[in-house]
Scaffold this active site. Structure first.
Site, short mmCIF file in Angstrom:
data_model
loop_
_atom_site.label_atom_id
_atom_site.label_comp_id
_atom_site.label_asym_id
_atom_site.label_seq_id
_atom_site.Cartn_x
_atom_site.Cartn_y
_atom_site.Cartn_z
N HIS A 43 -7.88 -40.20 54.79
CA HIS A 43 -6.76 -41.01 55.28
C HIS A 43 -6.50 -40.83 56.77
O HIS A 43 -5.44 -41.19 57.27
CB HIS A 43 -5.49 -40.67 54.49
CG HIS A 43 -5.61 -41.01 53.03
ND1 HIS A 43 -4.95 -40.32 52.04
CD2 HIS A 43 -6.34 -41.96 52.40
CE1 HIS A 43 -5.26 -40.84 50.87
NE2 HIS A 43 -6.10 -41.83 51.06
N GLY A 86 1.47 -29.65 37.71
CA GLY A 86 2.19 -30.84 37.32
C GLY A 86 1.29 -32.01 36.97
O GLY A 86 0.06 -31.91 37.01
#
Length: 383
Positions: free
Chosen positions: A178, A321
């Protein structure tokens, strides 16, 4: 994008130009699902990751979770900025718009970024960065793809091994999917390093330079949003007096040009084809893929995991998570913080090589300074 379950996004509608830009999020079906990853002890996590890495030729894909111990808060997770449906990041077409409206967008972006960049610039690699750097230096991880724009993987490698890792080797071994915050280019393609551009902003805005210096003397900084920009509305100021300097190279070519952009992929902007092709090459030439510290919410990263699975390569995911890969068969998931295990993993994988001076120093280095739960001032990374 694969499957309707992965089409849940925070949507931003841009009415005036009929554009629809989406900020990738974690599908609600994943967020509400019970994790299928077995709970493991620290010793079990270390053993599993060590076994996975030992054969070598591993490509690693990292996300924002890798930089949390450096004080860089993640985009997502329970308190991530992108989990807030009211969060509105600046969009690519707004930043490069050549009209007066675009200039206003750029004044807003560059003032906030001017105030928020120093903490990103000064962030230090943590133990995960250095453990990965040691494994890279030893050849276990020949290639690394990162979604982060903070440059900390580079910083970890060259801190102890600069002479062995010239820029050409870094470019062939680390892919910033990115982009990076540490370079800026004008819309005519002239590129400068961010520190040079920061100095130009300081020279053009002495009032704001004084404000930054006052913050530094007081040991404070404003609250920070993703990618190093900060909220300044509470200061009661206007962006309209912030001066964006001309590109000096453009001036030499008789062009006045104040359209500048960091080399970061903004929402609404496409990843360059060369970067996309290189990311697939990094997967094609490896024997296995280790994914660390990412929800894989952005499709640019998720498709790399899918490509590895489709290529029948072993894939391991180390993350705390839920992630978009939780429903993908063939992914071995370990729900554990990388900072608690990777340094010991590297020592086990490297064995006697751990006594090499450079590798030994790497495995003894790295900070552990995660941002406080109630502190939203730390810089953020992408991914």
């Amino acid at each position: 994008m694969a499957g309707s379950a992965y089409r849940l996004f925070i949507t931003i509608s841009v009415i005036h130009c009929h554009m629809r830009i989406t900020v990738p999020g974690i599908p609600q079906a994943v967020l509400s699902a019970v994790s299928t990853a077995p709970r493991v002890s620290r010793a079990e996590a270390i053993d599993c990751i060590t076994t996975f890495l030992e054969p070598g030729n591993v490509t690693v894909l990292t996300g924002a979770g890798v930089s949390v111990d450096s004080g860089i808060r993640a985009y997502r997770g329970h308190d991530g900025r992108y989990m807030n449906p009211n969060y509105k990041p600046i969009l690519y077409h707004e930043l490069i718009d050549k009209t007066g409206k675009g200039h206003t967008f750029r004044q807003r972006y560059w003032l906030r970024s001017y105030l928020g960049y120093p903490p990103v610039r000064d962030a230090l690699p943590n133990t995960t960065h250095f453990a990965l750097a040691a494994l890279q230096h030893a050849g276990i991880i020949p290639r690394l793809i990162t979604q982060n724009v903070d440059g900390l993987h580079h910083k970890a490698l060259v801190t102890q091994a600069r002479i062995h890792w010239p820029s050409t080797r870094l470019e062939s071994s680390i892919l910033e999917l990115h982009g990076t915050l540490h370079k800026v280019h004008c819309n005519r393609g002239h590129t400068v390093d961010r520190n040079t551009f920061q100095d130009r902003l300081s020279s053009a805005n002495p009032k704001w330079l004084e404000y930054v210096q006052e913050m530094e003397r007081a040991g404070t900084q404003p609250r920070t949003n993703p990618d190093g920009d900060v909220a300044v509305e509470h200061l009661g100021i206007s962006y309209s007096d912030f001066v964006i300097p001309d590109c000096p190279t453009c001036l030499l070519e008789n062009h006045h040009n104040t359209v500048h952009k960091p080399q970061v992929i903004f929402f609404g902007e496409s990843i360059p084809q060369s970067t996309k092709d290189k990311s697939y090459r990094f997967i094609d030439v490896c024997d296995r893929l280790l994914v660390i510290g990412t929800t894989l919410a952005t499709y640019s990263a998720f498709r790399l995991l899918r490509h590895a699975i489709d290529s029948q390569k072993p894939v391991m995911l180390l993350n705390v998570g839920p992630t978009r890969a939780d429903t993908v068969s063939g992914v071995q998931k370990i729900d554990y913080p990388s900072g608690l295990v990777l340094r010991d993993v590297a020592r086990l994988v490297l064995g006697a090589q751990s006594e090499d001076d450079i590798i030994h120093e790497m495995l003894e280095s790295g900070i552990v300074r995660p941002p406080d739960n109630d502190d939203d001032r730390a810089p953020r990374a992408a991914g």
